[in-house]
Design an enzyme around this catalytic site. Structure first.
Site, PDB file in Angstrom:
ATOM      1  N   SER A   1      42.602  -2.196  11.011  1.00 16.44           N
ATOM      2  CA  SER A   1      43.036  -2.543  12.358  1.00 16.44           C
ATOM      3  C   SER A   1      43.980  -1.524  12.974  1.00 16.44           C
ATOM      4  O   SER A   1      43.796  -1.129  14.117  1.00 16.44           O
ATOM      5  CB  SER A   1      43.717  -3.913  12.355  1.00 16.44           C
ATOM      6  OG  SER A   1      44.130  -4.278  13.650  1.00 16.44           O
TER       7      SER A   1
ATOM      8  N   GLY B   1      38.127   6.487  14.101  1.00 14.00           N
ATOM      9  CA  GLY B   1      36.756   6.361  13.605  1.00 14.00           C
ATOM     10  C   GLY B   1      36.660   5.455  12.394  1.00 14.00           C
ATOM     11  O   GLY B   1      35.606   4.872  12.125  1.00 14.00           O
TER      12      GLY B   1
ATOM     13  N   ASP C   1      42.482  -9.384  14.578  1.00 10.50           N
ATOM     14  CA  ASP C   1      41.701  -8.310  15.186  1.00 10.50           C
ATOM     15  C   ASP C   1      40.343  -8.229  14.500  1.00 10.50           C
ATOM     16  O   ASP C   1      40.225  -7.680  13.406  1.00 10.50           O
ATOM     17  CB  ASP C   1      42.465  -6.990  15.049  1.00 10.50           C
ATOM     18  CG  ASP C   1      41.690  -5.786  15.566  1.00 10.50           C
ATOM     19  OD1 ASP C   1      40.648  -5.981  16.227  1.00 10.50           O
ATOM     20  OD2 ASP C   1      42.132  -4.647  15.299  1.00 10.50           O
TER      21      ASP C   1
END
Length: 433
Positions: free
Chosen positions: A387, A370, A288
C-alpha cells in the site's frame, strides 16, 4: 483537521517505524499443507538469503510459529488481560509472549510455556499501554490544528513495551510531560503507482496463460494510465474469480463497479496485451484494496493460487495469515521482484497523504513505484497487499537504502492485511488450490 489514532491500539516492533488497527480473523477453508522448502521458487530462496540470511526451512517454520502466537494472543487477551502485553518473534525466530507481574502471571506463564513459547517479563500490560494511547488521543483533541496535524499515527511497540508516535515534522513537535520518553518517528508517504500515459496496445501480443500475484498490469481510467502489480487471486461468494490488489491503483475509483470503471490490461514491458477486466470495487481510506473482475475471456487465467516475480516459477498459496511482529515476510512486485524482511508493526492506524490506513501493518521492506498492489507472504500464507512506502520515489532499492540510512531511517513498506479485506467482503476467499 484533528486526527484521533489512539482509539485502536497499534502493535509494533523495535526495528522500524510502525502502527496498526485490530485485524479480524477470517474463517477460510482449511489450508492445504505448506509446500516443502525444496518447492519454494529459486528467486524467493535467493531473496531470503540476501535480505534475511535465512533459508527456506526457517521461513516456513517462523511463518507457522507466528500464527500459533496469533491464536494464543486472541485467547490471552481474554483470559489474562491484566498481565498480557503482546506476542512477537525475536531475531532468532523464538516465539515470545510478554507478561507483566500480577495475579494472573503464573497461570499465563504456564499457558504460554505449555504452548511452546518463551515468556519475557515486561513493565506494562497491553491494557496499560492502550491507556497511554488514549491519553495521547485525548491530549490531541485539545490541541490546535498546527500541533495536532503534525501527528500522523501512534502505536504500541510490543518489543520495547512502550509507545511510538509518527510525526510529520519531528523538530516541530513537543509532547506533553506524561509522554516523556516516547519515540518519535517520521510519517510514511504514498506508494504511488507508476504513471505511464504512453502505453501502446499491440493486438495479438502473445502471453503466458496463467496470471499470478506479482505480475504486471496497467489500469486505464479517467484519462490516466497506471502501472501496478496483481495481488492474490481469489473467488467471490458465487465462486467467480477476482484479483485482490491495491485500491490506489484504480485511476477512476469513484466509478468502480459501473460501466465507466477503470479497465485492466496485461502489461508486457510497455505494451498492453489482453484486456483482463475492470475494477469492480475500490477502497482507499481505512483499508486500501481493489477487486479486479476478470472479463469472460480472461477469467480462466486467474484460476490459480500462485504468487511470483514476473515470468518466474510460482509460490503456491495455502492459506492466510495475520501479521505478528517479527514474522518474516516477502513481497513480490513488477518493479523490484522479491524482497524480504520482517513485520515491524501490527494493528496499525497511520495517516498516509490524505488518507488513513487502518488495520495495516508495516515491514522493513523496500518497494518502489509499480510494486503497488503486489503480494506480501509469510511462508506459503497470504499476508497482505502493498500500500505505501517511504522510499517509493527512488529508482533502485540500493539507492533507497543508502539515502534512508543517511537520514537515520530504513526502507518501510506499509500493507493492508489480507484478512481485513476478507472480513470486509463476506464470501470472498483467497485461492488455495
Amino acid at each position: 483537521m484533528r486526527r484521533t489514532f489512539a482509539r485502536q491500539a497499534a502493535v509494533i516492533g523495535s526495528a522500524a517505524v510502525l502502527l496498526l488497527g485490530t485485524v479480524a480473523t477470517v474463517a477460510q477453508a482449511e489450508p492445504a499443507p505448506a509446500a516443502p522448502a525444496t518447492a519454494l521458487p529459486a528467486e524467493l530462496v535467493e531473496a531470503l538469503q540476501r535480505d534475511l540470511q535465512i533459508g527456506p526451512d526457517r521461513f516456513l517454520i517462523d511463518a507457522q510459529r507466528s500464527q500459533e502466537l496469533a491464536r494464543f494472543a486472541d485467547k490471552a487477551r481474554e483470559q489474562f488481560e491484566s498481565v498480557f502485553s503482546g506476542v512477537w518473534l525475536d531475531d532468532q525466530g523464538t516465539p515470545t509472549v510478554g507478561l507483566t507481574e500480577g495475579e494472573q502471571f503464573d497461570k499465563a506463564r504456564e499457558a504460554a510455556e505449555n504452548s511452546g513459547f518463551v515468556v519475557q517479563k515486561t513493565e506494562n500490560s497491553e491494557t496499560a499501554l492502550e491507556g497511554r494511547l488514549k491519553e495521547l488521543n485525548d491530549w490531541l483533541e485539545t490541541q490546535p490544528p498546527a500541533i495536532a496535524d503534525l501527528i500522523r499515527g501512534v502505536a504500541i511497540d510490543v518489543v520495547n513495551n512502550d509507545v511510538v508516535v509518527r510525526a510529520e515534522n519531528v523538530a516541530g513537535l513537543e509532547l506533553p510531560p506524561f509522554l516523556d520518553g516516547v519515540r518519535v518517528l517520521f510519517a510514511p508517504t504514498e506508494l504511488t503507482p507508476d504513471p505511464s500515459p504512453d502505453f501502446e496496445y499491440i493486438a495479438g501480443l502473445a502471453a503466458p496463460d496463467a496470471l499470478l500475484g506479482g505480475d504486471a498490469y496497467a489500469a486505464l481510467g479517467a484519462g490516466m494510465g497506471l502501472r501496478c502489480s496483481l495481488g492474490f487471486n481469489a473467488e467471490d461468494g458465487s465462486g467467480s474469480p477476482v484479483n485482490i490488489t491495491a485500491g490506489h491503483c484504480d485511476p477512476n475509483r469513484s466509478q468502480a463497479g459501473t460501466r465507466w470503471a477503470s479497465e485492466v490490461y496485461q502489461l508486457l514491458g510497455d505494451a498492453l496485451g489482453q484486456r483482463l477486466g475492470t475494477f469492480e470495487k475500490t477502497s482507499l481510506d481505512n483499508n486500501d484494496y481493489g477487486l479486479i473482475r476478470p472479463a469472460a475471456d480472461a477469467a480462466g487465467r486467474f484460476e490459480n493460487n500462485g504468487v511470483r516475480v514476473p515470468n518466474a516459477a510460482p509460490l503456491p498459496i495455502t492459506g492466510t495469515a495475520d501479521p505478528i511482529v517479527g514474522t518474516p515476510v516477502c513481497k513480490s512486485g513488477l518493479r523490484t521482484g522479491y524482497s524480504c524482511g520482517v513485520v515491524t508493526s501490527a494493528q496499525q492506524n497511520v495517516e498516509i497523504g490524505e488518507r488513513v490506513l487502518s488495520n495495516g501493518f508495516s515491514t522493513n521492506l523496500c518497494a518502489l513505484q509499480g510494486d503497488s498492489g503486489g503480494t506480501l507472504v509469510t511462508g506459503t500464507l497470504a499476508l497482505g497487499i502493498s500500500s505505501a512506502s517511504n522510499v517509493g520515489q527512488y529508482s533502485l532499492c540500493e539507492v533507497a537504502g543508502f539515502v534512508s540510512g543517511l537520514l537515520g531511517e530504513t526502507p518501510e513498506l506499509f500493507a493492508t492485511p489480507i484478512n481485513a479485506v476478507l472480513a470486509e467482503n463476506p464470501g470472498l476467499k483467497v485461492r488455495t488450490w
